[in-house]
Motif scaffolding. Structure first.
Motif, PDB file in Angstrom:
ATOM      1  N   THR A 157       2.845   4.539 -54.271  1.00 34.80           N
ATOM      2  CA  THR A 157       1.829   5.574 -54.466  1.00 34.80           C
ATOM      3  C   THR A 157       2.411   6.712 -55.304  1.00 34.80           C
ATOM      4  N   ARG A 158       3.477   6.418 -55.993  1.00 31.38           N
ATOM      5  CA  ARG A 158       4.116   7.388 -56.886  1.00 31.38           C
ATOM      6  C   ARG A 158       4.271   6.722 -58.240  1.00 31.38           C
ATOM      7  N   TYR A 168       8.055   1.396 -47.210  1.00 31.64           N
ATOM      8  CA  TYR A 168       7.440   2.517 -46.486  1.00 31.64           C
ATOM      9  C   TYR A 168       7.469   2.164 -45.006  1.00 31.64           C
ATOM     10  N   TRP A 169       8.152   2.920 -44.240  1.00 34.75           N
ATOM     11  CA  TRP A 169       8.218   2.653 -42.802  1.00 34.75           C
ATOM     12  C   TRP A 169       8.515   1.179 -42.524  1.00 34.75           C
ATOM     13  N   GLY A 177       0.822   0.888 -47.469  1.00 34.52           N
ATOM     14  CA  GLY A 177      -0.521   0.693 -46.931  1.00 34.52           C
ATOM     15  C   GLY A 177      -1.498   0.103 -47.947  1.00 34.52           C
ATOM     16  N   LYS A 182      -0.851  -3.452 -48.318  1.00 29.90           N
ATOM     17  CA  LYS A 182      -1.267  -4.192 -47.117  1.00 29.90           C
ATOM     18  C   LYS A 182      -2.771  -4.429 -47.128  1.00 29.90           C
ATOM     19  N   ASN A 183      -3.521  -3.406 -47.501  1.00 31.69           N
ATOM     20  CA  ASN A 183      -4.968  -3.611 -47.595  1.00 31.69           C
ATOM     21  C   ASN A 183      -5.307  -4.688 -48.619  1.00 31.69           C
ATOM     22  N   ASP A 193      -4.733  -7.947 -46.823  1.00 34.80           N
ATOM     23  CA  ASP A 193      -5.714  -8.180 -45.754  1.00 34.80           C
ATOM     24  C   ASP A 193      -7.011  -8.767 -46.308  1.00 34.80           C
ATOM     25  N   PRO A 237      -4.709   6.737 -47.910  1.00 35.13           N
ATOM     26  CA  PRO A 237      -3.321   6.293 -48.050  1.00 35.13           C
ATOM     27  C   PRO A 237      -2.464   7.499 -48.431  1.00 35.13           C
ATOM     28  N   ILE A 238      -1.190   7.405 -48.180  1.00 32.45           N
ATOM     29  CA  ILE A 238      -0.325   8.499 -48.597  1.00 32.45           C
ATOM     30  C   ILE A 238      -0.277   8.558 -50.125  1.00 32.45           C
ATOM     31  N   THR A 239      -0.069   9.749 -50.653  1.00 29.92           N
ATOM     32  CA  THR A 239       0.359   9.865 -52.046  1.00 29.92           C
ATOM     33  C   THR A 239       1.760  10.429 -51.969  1.00 29.92           C
ATOM     34  N   ASP A 240       2.704   9.620 -52.367  1.00 30.29           N
ATOM     35  CA  ASP A 240       4.112   9.971 -52.155  1.00 30.29           C
ATOM     36  C   ASP A 240       4.514  11.138 -53.040  1.00 30.29           C
ATOM     37  N   GLY A 289      -3.897  -3.082 -42.404  1.00 32.08           N
ATOM     38  CA  GLY A 289      -3.779  -2.086 -43.468  1.00 32.08           C
ATOM     39  C   GLY A 289      -4.108  -0.671 -43.010  1.00 32.08           C
ATOM     40  N   PRO A 290      -5.222  -0.472 -42.311  1.00 35.28           N
ATOM     41  CA  PRO A 290      -5.526   0.885 -41.847  1.00 35.28           C
ATOM     42  C   PRO A 290      -4.421   1.467 -40.961  1.00 35.28           C
ATOM     43  N   LYS A 344      -1.312   0.662 -41.152  1.00 35.95           N
ATOM     44  CA  LYS A 344      -0.162   0.940 -42.029  1.00 35.95           C
ATOM     45  C   LYS A 344      -0.359   2.269 -42.761  1.00 35.95           C
ATOM     46  N   ASN A 345      -1.573   2.504 -43.226  1.00 35.76           N
ATOM     47  CA  ASN A 345      -1.830   3.797 -43.868  1.00 35.76           C
ATOM     48  C   ASN A 345      -1.593   4.946 -42.892  1.00 35.76           C
ATOM     49  N   ASP A 347       2.146   5.436 -42.828  1.00 37.58           N
ATOM     50  CA  ASP A 347       2.659   5.976 -44.092  1.00 37.58           C
ATOM     51  C   ASP A 347       2.508   7.496 -44.162  1.00 37.58           C
TER      52      ASP A 347
END
Lengths: 179, 179, 179, 179
Positions: free
Chosen positions: A10-11, A79-80, A85, A88-89, A92, B41-44, B85-86, B88-89, B92
């Motif tokens: 996400t970067r 990530y973790w 995430g 992963k979605n 899924d 989701p995270i934005t890193d 996925g949810p 995991k988000n 994150d």
């Protein structure tokens, strides 16, 4: 031989992206940053009468890309201790589209080859192993060949450029893909 | 002693939810179905000067809940050999909120205890193990005690009701929590 | 239905033995304490012209037992996060005897079912998971069904008697075997 | 800086040995082929009043070597998805000698660094991961730094010479050790 590179970060311009780009440089490839697409989480309807509903997001474009490429390169920061995430979605939703008769993903997947790039801190080469195992189970399940993986050391921007071995392996894959 | 139950499933009344509810029945608890909340989701931005930006979603309510509960029960179906996925988000975003000085998550987490429920098919008791290991690394990292886990057998609706051992273990946890 | 129980411990009346005995109580079974037999480590001759040489130890008696029993119950304490050395030597020799034409182990193994009991300290339920995965790969390789496993908590003598859930599961297996 | 190389193979000049020798070439090192020493399995006496008894085998010489070397290089073929039986017996005996007051292993171990070489077939890079995790738990337990690992591809004699990446990594370690 076309390579589909799926970025999980996400970067922008992170370490996993850096390795991924090195791997596909000079090859026939497409790069998709999953976090920049619109992908909804799955809504599990496997056990409903009506089945899955159409979702008005970008997923069908990704299905199209999966069908037209031969090699999948999954690149994600750890990530973790898992994939990101958004990635992963992405996985899924396979549950939905492998059942979608408009496509032929189930059969197509068996012809694909998968490569995985994971980047993380010093301990990623140990604590990233459950993620490698998860990928392995995923690819086994769909009958896709899991060719190889790289666990690179890189958290801060550009850090992976110091991981000589990860670069070396990325270079070897690149060489193989260019042939 | 308050229990925060975080459901990862994207289906109502699924097997992981069934076990989770059995576990918290009659205790002081809160149940959140992550997929029904709005979590981005995270934005890193760990490596940017400005740091993380506020996100206008439901996450701060979850932070509040994490602070005010003592035990976290994570219940997820095994989706592609990982958490949903949810969910995991949800994890994150810890990277963001553990750095947020308005909260005290980093210190709070060290006082919490974690329990995990995973449900899946016959092979989940083997192929769910990387996920257990991932949870273990996550809890270790934040200094949270990983008390125990259940891997229940259940894919179709209600199927887990046949998994006597999972029910037994759920019952034991419930007894412990009611004391 | 005959059960062959293979004990890995190097201590009499330990926790893994306790569970194993509970599991086979009242069934048609044979118990072998591997550490009390004379089993040489393998000498890897897979790639020599002459092949494996006969070894004058107790292994052929174990081969005989493996052929005449239907279910294998492996019970080992967690020694350094793995099975005990004597049990490992037992498995290593499979490489020799699966190639020995006097026996039919390769075909026989496909008809057997495997159960695993591991005992260890509080963290065994996490740190014993690589061992469970190893067993899983072993049984997959030879085509043996990996039915289930118990990770019991017990280091000091008799300690596992406090692990209600392990006892419960042992009892369920016993019930199944007695039918 | 002295390197103690412990070979787990029961075959001379195998693939793990080849890599190990490449790694220590030109350094101050000692190589021990565990299978050629006389090492008894442990007899677990942790819970007896009298404690462990002296064993008339070669183990004390190995204790001496462990004390006088700074880096431990464990090199084993993947036998049944684990380390070889003789190497396992070697580790099991740590339980005895870490309690032996004539030596100071417990404190000494905390100053050592560990490296691991595993060789096996094509799938070893996945199915060898539980073994990597086991080593990781072992080194953590004794407070030894787990520096890095190589999983090389090699079953038939000399096969690992084709695994360019394993050779590359071995070469990097060698360079580091020669400095």
């Amino acid at each position: 031989m076309k390579i589909l590179t799926l970025l999980g970060s996400t970067r922008k311009n992170g370490n996993s992206e850096f390795l991924a780009k090195k791997i596909v440089e000079g090859t026939d490839h497409t790069i998709v940053s999953i976090a920049e697409t619109h992908i909804e989480p799955i809504t599990d309807k496997r056990h409903t009468e009506e089945g899955f509903s159409p979702v008005g997001d970008d997923y069908e474009e990704l299905v199209e890309l999966m069908q037209t490429h031969d090699i999948f390169l999954f690149a994600t920061p750890l990530y973790w201790y898992g994939m990101s995430g958004p990635m992963k979605n992405f996985f899924d939703r396979w549950s939905q589209y492998m059942r979608d008769e408009r496509f032929n993903l189930k059969e197509e997947f068996k012809k694909k080859k998968a490569y995985v790039v994971i980047t993380g801190g010093k301990d990623a080469k140990i604590k990233g192993l459950p993620l490698v195992q998860q990928f392995s189970y995923v690819f086994d399940f769909v009958g896709m060949e899991f060719e190889d993986y790289i666990i690179g050391k890189g958290v801060k921007p550009e850090e992976v450029k110091e991981d000589k071995l990860a670069l070396e392996k990325a270079g070897m894959w690149n060489e193989r893909f260019r042939r």
